[in-house]
Design a protein around this motif. Sequence first.
Motif, PDB file in Angstrom:
ATOM      1  N   SER A 138       2.047 -14.826  -4.529  1.00 54.50           N
ATOM      2  CA  SER A 138       1.336 -13.677  -5.092  1.00 54.50           C
ATOM      3  C   SER A 138       0.040 -14.107  -5.765  1.00 54.50           C
ATOM      4  N   ALA A 139       0.099 -15.148  -6.576  1.00 56.55           N
ATOM      5  CA  ALA A 139      -1.096 -15.613  -7.288  1.00 56.55           C
ATOM      6  C   ALA A 139      -2.166 -16.075  -6.307  1.00 56.55           C
ATOM      7  N   SER A 140      -1.745 -16.794  -5.259  1.00 55.20           N
ATOM      8  CA  SER A 140      -2.702 -17.293  -4.268  1.00 55.20           C
ATOM      9  C   SER A 140      -3.366 -16.144  -3.514  1.00 55.20           C
ATOM     10  N   TYR A 141      -2.553 -15.168  -3.111  1.00 61.87           N
ATOM     11  CA  TYR A 141      -3.107 -14.043  -2.345  1.00 61.87           C
ATOM     12  C   TYR A 141      -4.046 -13.203  -3.208  1.00 61.87           C
ATOM     13  N   ILE A 142      -3.657 -12.944  -4.440  1.00 60.29           N
ATOM     14  CA  ILE A 142      -4.489 -12.139  -5.342  1.00 60.29           C
ATOM     15  C   ILE A 142      -5.825 -12.841  -5.595  1.00 60.29           C
ATOM     16  N   LYS A 143      -5.785 -14.172  -5.754  1.00 59.62           N
ATOM     17  CA  LYS A 143      -7.026 -14.922  -5.958  1.00 59.62           C
ATOM     18  C   LYS A 143      -7.944 -14.788  -4.740  1.00 59.62           C
ATOM     19  N   SER A 144      -7.375 -14.872  -3.538  1.00 58.72           N
ATOM     20  CA  SER A 144      -8.181 -14.730  -2.317  1.00 58.72           C
ATOM     21  C   SER A 144      -8.794 -13.332  -2.227  1.00 58.72           C
ATOM     22  N   VAL A 145      -8.013 -12.315  -2.612  1.00 55.92           N
ATOM     23  CA  VAL A 145      -8.542 -10.943  -2.586  1.00 55.92           C
ATOM     24  C   VAL A 145      -9.693 -10.810  -3.573  1.00 55.92           C
ATOM     25  N   GLU A 146      -9.544 -11.382  -4.753  1.00 54.92           N
ATOM     26  CA  GLU A 146     -10.618 -11.323  -5.747  1.00 54.92           C
ATOM     27  C   GLU A 146     -11.889 -11.976  -5.201  1.00 54.92           C
ATOM     28  N   GLU A 147     -11.745 -13.107  -4.519  1.00 56.43           N
ATOM     29  CA  GLU A 147     -12.910 -13.779  -3.949  1.00 56.43           C
ATOM     30  C   GLU A 147     -13.511 -12.963  -2.802  1.00 56.43           C
ATOM     31  N   ALA A 148     -12.655 -12.259  -2.054  1.00 56.68           N
ATOM     32  CA  ALA A 148     -13.153 -11.405  -0.978  1.00 56.68           C
ATOM     33  C   ALA A 148     -13.965 -10.242  -1.542  1.00 56.68           C
ATOM     34  N   VAL A 149     -13.459  -9.622  -2.592  1.00 59.69           N
ATOM     35  CA  VAL A 149     -14.190  -8.514  -3.219  1.00 59.69           C
ATOM     36  C   VAL A 149     -15.538  -9.005  -3.743  1.00 59.69           C
ATOM     37  N   ALA A 150     -15.550 -10.187  -4.327  1.00 58.99           N
ATOM     38  CA  ALA A 150     -16.808 -10.749  -4.839  1.00 58.99           C
ATOM     39  C   ALA A 150     -17.794 -10.980  -3.700  1.00 58.99           C
ATOM     40  N   ALA A 151     -17.295 -11.483  -2.554  1.00 57.56           N
ATOM     41  CA  ALA A 151     -18.175 -11.705  -1.403  1.00 57.56           C
ATOM     42  C   ALA A 151     -18.722 -10.396  -0.862  1.00 57.56           C
ATOM     43  N   ILE A 152     -17.898  -9.361  -0.876  1.00 59.95           N
ATOM     44  CA  ILE A 152     -18.346  -8.040  -0.406  1.00 59.95           C
ATOM     45  C   ILE A 152     -19.414  -7.475  -1.343  1.00 59.95           C
ATOM     46  N   GLU A 153     -19.240  -7.700  -2.636  1.00 60.35           N
ATOM     47  CA  GLU A 153     -20.215  -7.193  -3.620  1.00 60.35           C
ATOM     48  C   GLU A 153     -21.563  -7.879  -3.479  1.00 60.35           C
ATOM     49  N   THR A 154     -21.571  -9.123  -2.976  1.00 60.72           N
ATOM     50  CA  THR A 154     -22.847  -9.818  -2.772  1.00 60.72           C
ATOM     51  C   THR A 154     -23.527  -9.397  -1.472  1.00 60.72           C
ATOM     52  N   GLY A 155     -22.782  -8.679  -0.611  1.00 55.86           N
ATOM     53  CA  GLY A 155     -23.354  -8.211   0.649  1.00 55.86           C
ATOM     54  C   GLY A 155     -23.104  -9.112   1.842  1.00 55.86           C
ATOM     55  N   SER A 156     -22.382 -10.237   1.653  1.00 55.12           N
ATOM     56  CA  SER A 156     -22.129 -11.140   2.773  1.00 55.12           C
ATOM     57  C   SER A 156     -21.041 -10.614   3.701  1.00 55.12           C
ATOM     58  N   LEU A 157     -20.228  -9.691   3.200  1.00 51.71           N
ATOM     59  CA  LEU A 157     -19.179  -9.052   3.986  1.00 51.71           C
ATOM     60  C   LEU A 157     -19.153  -7.565   3.697  1.00 51.71           C
ATOM     61  N   LYS A 158     -18.706  -6.791   4.676  1.00 47.10           N
ATOM     62  CA  LYS A 158     -18.404  -5.380   4.430  1.00 47.10           C
ATOM     63  C   LYS A 158     -16.906  -5.174   4.232  1.00 47.10           C
ATOM     64  N   LYS A 159     -16.125  -5.940   4.981  1.00 45.41           N
ATOM     65  CA  LYS A 159     -14.673  -5.844   4.925  1.00 45.41           C
ATOM     66  C   LYS A 159     -14.097  -7.135   5.483  1.00 45.41           C
ATOM     67  N   VAL A 160     -12.960  -7.555   4.936  1.00 41.26           N
ATOM     68  CA  VAL A 160     -12.241  -8.686   5.501  1.00 41.26           C
ATOM     69  C   VAL A 160     -10.745  -8.413   5.370  1.00 41.26           C
ATOM     70  N   VAL A 161      -9.997  -8.818   6.381  1.00 47.80           N
ATOM     71  CA  VAL A 161      -8.551  -8.622   6.371  1.00 47.80           C
ATOM     72  C   VAL A 161      -7.885  -9.946   6.040  1.00 47.80           C
ATOM     73  N   LEU A 162      -7.185  -9.985   4.918  1.00 46.28           N
ATOM     74  CA  LEU A 162      -6.491 -11.188   4.480  1.00 46.28           C
ATOM     75  C   LEU A 162      -4.989 -11.016   4.677  1.00 46.28           C
ATOM     76  N   SER A 163      -4.358 -12.041   5.227  1.00 43.55           N
ATOM     77  CA  SER A 163      -2.925 -11.957   5.507  1.00 43.55           C
ATOM     78  C   SER A 163      -2.187 -13.096   4.836  1.00 43.55           C
ATOM     79  N   ARG A 164      -0.872 -13.005   4.894  1.00 50.42           N
ATOM     80  CA  ARG A 164      -0.009 -14.012   4.289  1.00 50.42           C
ATOM     81  C   ARG A 164       1.298 -14.052   5.062  1.00 50.42           C
ATOM     82  N   THR A 165       2.129 -15.021   4.753  1.00 46.39           N
ATOM     83  CA  THR A 165       3.419 -15.151   5.425  1.00 46.39           C
ATOM     84  C   THR A 165       4.555 -15.126   4.403  1.00 46.39           C
TER      85      THR A 165
END
Length: 407
Positions: A138-165
């Motif tokens: 959970s901690a690892s996935y949440i951290k990745s989501v936070e980094e994805a949101v930050a990347a989207i806010e900078t404009g480098s991404l519009k959307k990214v799909v993050l998965s886990r097992t």
Amino acid sequence: MTIENKLTQVALRPEAGWQAAQELGWAAVLWRLPRAKEKQLIINFNPELTQTKIVLEDLPAGFAVSPFLNLEGNDSFFIEADLYFRFGASNEVLAEQSNLPLTDPQRVTWENRAHLVDLTPHHEVHPLVHRSHSDVASASYIKSVEEAVAAIETGSLKKVVLSRTKEIELPSGLSYVQLFERLNQKYPNAFVSLVYLPHLDQVWLGATPETLVSVDREGIFRTVALAGTQPAFDGNGQLMSPKKAPWTQKEIEEQALVSRYIISCFKKIRVREYIEEGPKTVIAGNLMHLCSEYAVDTKEINFPEIGTVMLELLHPTSAVCGMPKQAALDFIQKHENYDRAFYSGFLGPVNVEKETNLFVNLRCMKIQQGIATLYAGGGITEDSDPQKEWQETELKCHTMLSVLAES
């Protein structure tokens, strides 16, 4: 080789046919199309499966399985139909095609083994043993989501799909065909499949709600934009009406991104004559999604190759990857720290009875050496809440956990 179309002379259960092939080390696929009553079975006797590009116009009847990472399109496996059966609701054989005579030694061996398979249901309940540490995951996935949101806010991404097992130790003697039957009963609107890949020693089982590409015998091409997720049941455990489903701006925009990408693909190949329906709310097991449907009459526009062309353009869709595609792929490979393999790739029958139906491989698990690996992901946008995204992946894992919990 000539194709025989005469019906088999012996009674054959589809599940027994699949299990016999698996016991003999031969590739096998058992599936049921969405909302269908019929089951279909392919057996291939070649110990090494063909790895190829999926060009629908050039392939014989068979079943395609592609990994998520397949950028050039050459890494798909194709299970050619040495034997093909379509079974009715009462398991009667409705259609058969074969590249092998009835007296072929491999076919005889397989049929004899199939008639010895015991399909008696076993009802022992075993506690599931989770190999993954939920707090760490959970901690690892949440951290990745936070980094994805930050990347989207900078404009480098519009959307990214993050998965886990999620890994589960399976009880010994577990019947894969019984798991298939449970999925078949629980998820009538999904594409349910059971795939054995002997060269990898893997079984893949899934119930996916998402069509990637289909072309029917009338030449109608179809695809969908499926995204946005919420529970299908309210706090009291009651199934909600799709008409009353409350969608947030985050989910509406997530689905709209997928729709816009499909339309951009049509524009790229100069197809303007398409029908669009939706978005509308659809139920997929314990979840609801937003879905738009697209259809093209390939005969009317004289474009019979559109299925192959759109497959190359669409995979991986923004519903399982993100936008822009390459930037999203780079982010996924940096942050997921595991190989998705066939999860979020595509799979389905090709040129079987003059129809092709390929689906995105979602709500699935890989079974290998007694371990079931479950997969789940979520679309991250600038409005994503990391904790809610984690909960969404937990809900998606429930599709497969629910059938394992009965074992």
